[in-house]
Scaffold this active site. Structure first.
Site, PDB file in Angstrom:
ATOM      1  N   LYS A  95       2.543   2.103  -5.100  1.00 44.58           N
ATOM      2  CA  LYS A  95       3.267   1.603  -6.274  1.00 44.58           C
ATOM      3  C   LYS A  95       2.495   1.860  -7.562  1.00 44.58           C
ATOM      4  O   LYS A  95       3.080   2.170  -8.591  1.00 44.58           O
ATOM      5  CB  LYS A  95       3.512   0.090  -6.150  1.00 44.58           C
ATOM      6  CG  LYS A  95       4.428  -0.286  -5.025  1.00 44.58           C
ATOM      7  CD  LYS A  95       4.522  -1.781  -4.868  1.00 44.58           C
ATOM      8  CE  LYS A  95       3.241  -2.426  -4.414  1.00 44.58           C
ATOM      9  NZ  LYS A  95       2.825  -2.137  -3.039  1.00 44.58           N
ATOM     10  N   GLN A 151       2.103  -5.876  -3.114  1.00 40.28           N
ATOM     11  CA  GLN A 151       2.520  -5.967  -1.703  1.00 40.28           C
ATOM     12  C   GLN A 151       3.876  -5.253  -1.495  1.00 40.28           C
ATOM     13  O   GLN A 151       4.186  -4.334  -2.231  1.00 40.28           O
ATOM     14  CB  GLN A 151       2.577  -7.424  -1.223  1.00 40.28           C
ATOM     15  CG  GLN A 151       1.210  -8.087  -1.166  1.00 40.28           C
ATOM     16  CD  GLN A 151       0.785  -8.709  -2.477  1.00 40.28           C
ATOM     17  OE1 GLN A 151       1.546  -9.378  -3.125  1.00 40.28           O
ATOM     18  NE2 GLN A 151      -0.458  -8.510  -2.868  1.00 40.28           N
ATOM     19  N   GLY A 173      -4.048  -3.967  -4.302  1.00 40.75           N
ATOM     20  CA  GLY A 173      -4.961  -2.868  -4.610  1.00 40.75           C
ATOM     21  C   GLY A 173      -4.136  -1.674  -5.029  1.00 40.75           C
ATOM     22  O   GLY A 173      -3.483  -1.065  -4.206  1.00 40.75           O
ATOM     23  N   HIS A 174      -4.094  -1.400  -6.321  1.00 41.93           N
ATOM     24  CA  HIS A 174      -3.304  -0.279  -6.823  1.00 41.93           C
ATOM     25  C   HIS A 174      -4.257   0.825  -7.261  1.00 41.93           C
ATOM     26  O   HIS A 174      -5.056   0.631  -8.172  1.00 41.93           O
ATOM     27  CB  HIS A 174      -2.417  -0.729  -7.990  1.00 41.93           C
ATOM     28  CG  HIS A 174      -1.339  -1.673  -7.571  1.00 41.93           C
ATOM     29  ND1 HIS A 174      -0.551  -2.380  -8.445  1.00 41.93           N
ATOM     30  CD2 HIS A 174      -0.906  -2.031  -6.342  1.00 41.93           C
ATOM     31  CE1 HIS A 174       0.317  -3.115  -7.774  1.00 41.93           C
ATOM     32  NE2 HIS A 174       0.112  -2.925  -6.491  1.00 41.93           N
ATOM     33  N   ASP A 197       0.814  -1.232   0.000  1.00 39.95           N
ATOM     34  CA  ASP A 197       0.000   0.000   0.000  1.00 39.95           C
ATOM     35  C   ASP A 197       0.839   1.271   0.000  1.00 39.95           C
ATOM     36  O   ASP A 197       0.382   2.321   0.448  1.00 39.95           O
ATOM     37  CB  ASP A 197      -0.959   0.043   1.209  1.00 39.95           C
ATOM     38  CG  ASP A 197      -1.826  -1.194   1.289  1.00 39.95           C
ATOM     39  OD1 ASP A 197      -2.264  -1.665   0.233  1.00 39.95           O
ATOM     40  OD2 ASP A 197      -2.049  -1.693   2.403  1.00 39.95           O
TER      41      ASP A 197
END
Ligand code: IMP
Length: 428
Positions: A16, A221, A40-41, A13
């Site tokens: 990235k 991650q 989750g990007h 988180d």
């Protein structure tokens, strides 16, 4: 042209997705190399927000080709939802997304098994997306690869074999016949959806690299969730570190010419496990609220802590980070003073290295250095010189203490809210 790896150097988180999207404007390919839809990007541009889980973050730039590498675990249903969502917003995906035939497939029973483990009393706070059980099958050599999924006869044999292997656990939740039904319920339509995207991605990347194309390798991650170097066992089941990029994309290490580490200006973590600089109370609540620190995949509130240089040094080392992007500097505004961990005390002794033992990690008590805070709204600032002096000093101090250049500083979610310091810079 070379390949560049973008890695999270905390517990995920870090932002990235934004960094990859930013660097992708000068890239030809973006490759996801591990993880699955646990990621989750979040990408924000033109007043639009996209939370991506599986499709690489290069998809928003029309000239960029996107690859889901062999190291990723692919849930076909999740991929279809994401592709449909993107297409409904006018983003063309077909012809620009390539899924490795060697990637492993997450099936409904992996999700059941993930939930069972979480509820068994031995949970670690996973995303319950079936990630761990799918990687378990991969290393146990019973997994279903995309190539197997596309062949109905092979698929059927493997599913029946795996249901038998896992029957003891699965039957605690529902009859095996029902699980089997769930696996095959949408199989035909999912297979039809997936097929046109699939191919030999290492060949594709070899051709691209030989043609001097620019390739960005995107981790999911972060280093502290790495199965080898993270806070084991509170980790994910793959290797987010830069070294994982070659194995998860199918390229040789000589192709990689730089590693961009992504860190927040403070630290967050979701899920259970050690987090030495974790804080609670007003400052944590403030940073969570201003920084919208809720998981992009599960919506869980993120745990909050100060920046941790002991942890970061360990992460920079195992990733070979050549440059850092510091995210969410704007969120840290109006926090006075700012603390940064520069060492730990473990068992009463001062240590400079991140402990490897479980007990040591849980015991680690941070030794803080204090930095002056800065005030105001940083979200409109576009140059480093335009930042408050104390904010500049904070970035420069971290650069010095970590002995790593910080050429990118982010002051908001939007693509535009990025300060490029043009130093130690990314693409040769
Ligand atoms: P899993 O990857 O779902 O098996 O979860 C293992 C650990 O990694 C849990 O602590 C999760 O909260 C964490 N995790 C997995 N994906 C992410 C992510 O994208 N961001 C932050 N934490 C993650």
């Amino acid at each position: 042209m070379p390949a560049i790896v973008v890695v999270g150097v905390q517990w995920g988180d870090e932002g990235k997705g934004k960094v990859v999207d930013y660097l992708a404007s000068k890239s030809d390919f973006v490759v996801r190399y591990q993880g699955g839809n646990n990621a989750g990007h979040t990408i924000v541009f033109d007043n639009k927000t996209f939370a991506m889980h599986l499709v690489p973050s290069g998809v928003f730039l029309p000239g960029v080709q996107n690859v889901i590498g062999n190291g990723v675990v692919v849930d076909p249903k999740a991929l279809r939802s994401e592709v449909e969502l993107l297409e409904s917003k006018g983003i063309r995906v077909r012809g620009r997304l390539h899924v490795s035939l060697s990637a492993h497939v997450i099936l409904p029973y992996h999700i059941i098994l993930d939930g069972l483990r979480e509820e068994s009393g031995h949970g670690i706070g996973t995303t319950r997306r079936g990630i761990g059980p799918c990687y378990e099958d991969k290393v146990a050599r019973v997994g279903v690869r995309v190539a197997d999924y596309l062949e109905p006869e092979t698929f059927k044999v493997l599913v029946d074999q795996n249901l038998r292997l896992r029957a003891c656990d699965l039957e605690k939740v529902k009859p095996l016949a029902q699980v089997r039904e769930e696996v095959f319920a949408e199989y035909a339509s999912l297979r039809k959806f997936l097929k046109p995207f699939c191919g030999d991605t290492p060949s594709l990347l070899e051709t691209a690299l030989r043609a001097r194309k620019r390739v960005l390798l995107e981790s999911a991650q972060g280093a502290m969730l790495d199965v080898d170097f993270g806070t084991y066992p509170f980790v994910t089941s793959s290797n987010p570190i830069a070294g994982g990029a070659c194995a998860g994309a199918g390229i040789g290490p000589m192709a990689v010419s730089g590693v961009v580490g992504v860190t927040k200006a403070y630290t967050t973590r979701v899920g259970l496990g050690p987090f030495p600089t974790e804080i609670e109370g007003r400052t944590a609540a403030y940073l969570r609220q201003v920084g919208k620190e809720y998981g992009a995949t599960t919506g869980r509130p993120r745990r909050i802590g100060w920046l941790d240089l002991v942890q970061l040094r360990a992460a920079l080392r195992v990733n070979g980070v050549s440059a850092l992007a510091m995210m969410k500097l704007d969120t840290l505004a109006n926090v006075h003073p700012i603390k940064v961990a520069t060492a730990y005390k473990v068992g009463g002794k001062r240590v400079a290295e991140f402990p490897i033992s479980r007990a040591g990690q849980l015991d680690a008590e941070p030794v803080y250095e204090t930095f002056p805070g800065f005030s105001g709204d940083l979200t409109g600032v576009r140059t480093f010189a335009g930042l408050p002096k104390a904010a500049q000093d904070y970035v420069l101090a971290m650069e010095e203490l970590l002995k790593t250049p910080i050429p990118i500083v982010s002051v908001g979610q939007d693509r535009e809210q990025t300060i490029s310091r043009g130093k130690g810079i990314i693409w040769p």
